[in-house]
Design an enzyme around this catalytic site. Sequence first.
Site, PDB file in Angstrom:
ATOM      1  N   THR A 273       0.818  -1.191   0.000  1.00  0.00           N
ATOM      2  CA  THR A 273       0.000   0.000   0.000  1.00  0.00           C
ATOM      3  C   THR A 273       0.863   1.256   0.000  1.00  0.00           C
ATOM      4  O   THR A 273       1.975   1.259   0.540  1.00  0.00           O
ATOM      5  CB  THR A 273      -0.940   0.020   1.225  1.00  0.00           C
ATOM      6  OG1 THR A 273      -1.701   1.228   1.199  1.00  0.00           O
ATOM      7  CG2 THR A 273      -0.183  -0.064   2.523  1.00  0.00           C
ATOM      8  N   ASP A 274       0.347   2.304  -0.581  1.00  0.00           N
ATOM      9  CA  ASP A 274       1.025   3.593  -0.567  1.00  0.00           C
ATOM     10  C   ASP A 274       1.068   4.195   0.838  1.00  0.00           C
ATOM     11  O   ASP A 274       1.821   5.132   1.099  1.00  0.00           O
ATOM     12  CB  ASP A 274       0.352   4.556  -1.549  1.00  0.00           C
ATOM     13  CG  ASP A 274      -1.132   4.752  -1.275  1.00  0.00           C
ATOM     14  OD1 ASP A 274      -1.779   3.841  -0.710  1.00  0.00           O
ATOM     15  OD2 ASP A 274      -1.671   5.805  -1.654  1.00  0.00           O
TER      16      ASP A 274
ATOM     17  N   TYR B 148      -2.423   2.449  10.467  1.00  0.00           N
ATOM     18  CA  TYR B 148      -2.671   1.556   9.337  1.00  0.00           C
ATOM     19  C   TYR B 148      -1.398   1.362   8.523  1.00  0.00           C
ATOM     20  O   TYR B 148      -0.994   0.238   8.218  1.00  0.00           O
ATOM     21  CB  TYR B 148      -3.798   2.115   8.462  1.00  0.00           C
ATOM     22  CG  TYR B 148      -4.067   1.294   7.226  1.00  0.00           C
ATOM     23  CD1 TYR B 148      -4.789   0.107   7.312  1.00  0.00           C
ATOM     24  CD2 TYR B 148      -3.604   1.692   5.980  1.00  0.00           C
ATOM     25  CE1 TYR B 148      -5.032  -0.659   6.177  1.00  0.00           C
ATOM     26  CE2 TYR B 148      -3.850   0.943   4.851  1.00  0.00           C
ATOM     27  CZ  TYR B 148      -4.561  -0.225   4.956  1.00  0.00           C
ATOM     28  OH  TYR B 148      -4.801  -0.979   3.834  1.00  0.00           O
TER      29      TYR B 148
ATOM     30  N   LYS C 135       1.091  -2.065   7.918  1.00  0.00           N
ATOM     31  CA  LYS C 135       1.488  -2.541   6.586  1.00  0.00           C
ATOM     32  C   LYS C 135       3.015  -2.598   6.474  1.00  0.00           C
ATOM     33  O   LYS C 135       3.569  -3.551   5.924  1.00  0.00           O
ATOM     34  CB  LYS C 135       0.901  -1.653   5.483  1.00  0.00           C
ATOM     35  CG  LYS C 135      -0.604  -1.667   5.441  1.00  0.00           C
ATOM     36  CD  LYS C 135      -1.144  -3.039   5.185  1.00  0.00           C
ATOM     37  CE  LYS C 135      -2.641  -3.043   5.082  1.00  0.00           C
ATOM     38  NZ  LYS C 135      -3.181  -4.365   4.832  1.00  0.00           N
TER      39      LYS C 135
ATOM     40  N   TRP D 259      -4.869   3.423  -4.265  1.00  0.00           N
ATOM     41  CA  TRP D 259      -6.167   3.906  -4.726  1.00  0.00           C
ATOM     42  C   TRP D 259      -6.944   2.823  -5.496  1.00  0.00           C
ATOM     43  O   TRP D 259      -7.443   3.041  -6.595  1.00  0.00           O
ATOM     44  CB  TRP D 259      -5.997   5.150  -5.583  1.00  0.00           C
ATOM     45  CG  TRP D 259      -5.402   6.344  -4.878  1.00  0.00           C
ATOM     46  CD1 TRP D 259      -4.564   6.358  -3.811  1.00  0.00           C
ATOM     47  CD2 TRP D 259      -5.603   7.713  -5.236  1.00  0.00           C
ATOM     48  NE1 TRP D 259      -4.232   7.641  -3.483  1.00  0.00           N
ATOM     49  CE2 TRP D 259      -4.849   8.500  -4.344  1.00  0.00           C
ATOM     50  CE3 TRP D 259      -6.330   8.351  -6.225  1.00  0.00           C
ATOM     51  CZ2 TRP D 259      -4.820   9.890  -4.399  1.00  0.00           C
ATOM     52  CZ3 TRP D 259      -6.283   9.732  -6.295  1.00  0.00           C
ATOM     53  CH2 TRP D 259      -5.551  10.486  -5.384  1.00  0.00           C
TER      54      TRP D 259
END
Length: 185
Positions: free
Chosen positions: A1-2, A25, A29, A50
């Site tokens: 994830t970014d 969050y 990750k 996204w």
Amino acid sequence: TDYVFDGSAATPYLEEDLTQPIGVYGKTKEAGEKLILNAGLDAWIIRTSWLFSPYGKNFVKTILSLLQNKNEIEVVADQTGSPTYAPDLAQFVLKAITQNPNFKGTAIYHFTNAGTTTWYDFALAIKKQINADCIINRVDSRYFTKQAPRPKYSVLNCEKIKKEFNLNPRRWESALKDCLNSIKH
């Protein structure tokens, strides 16, 4: 994830860039990535951003519903990223595994659809494709309180997957059109 990045970059994040998540969050990750990297596994970590699809809860489906049921909405205009169509991500994973089924070691890859946008411009693209009359107002991200703070800039550099897998991801606008057509039918 970014979310593993803090959003302070001015150019797309590379796989080897320092991760500095800004919320719990993102930190979970990042911790997962570190566990995999330190476990000595044969594994790929594929970061994306996204994510949208015709299924489940996601930005495209939320905005589509709002555009059809409201006269006016507010959308964040100060966060930049690259939308990713879930079926395109799945196709990349299948292609990568097919091309290199016996990979060794651990590697990190970034995959998103090509192009960048803001959430506001993403919403405008949805509005245009469905020809909605709803007014979309741009707002600052501080207007919305989020449990998981999102980086202001989270564009992922995908050059590594392009080179290693001879891949050229399509633009997010094309993927959005396919997603909306799939939802419609």
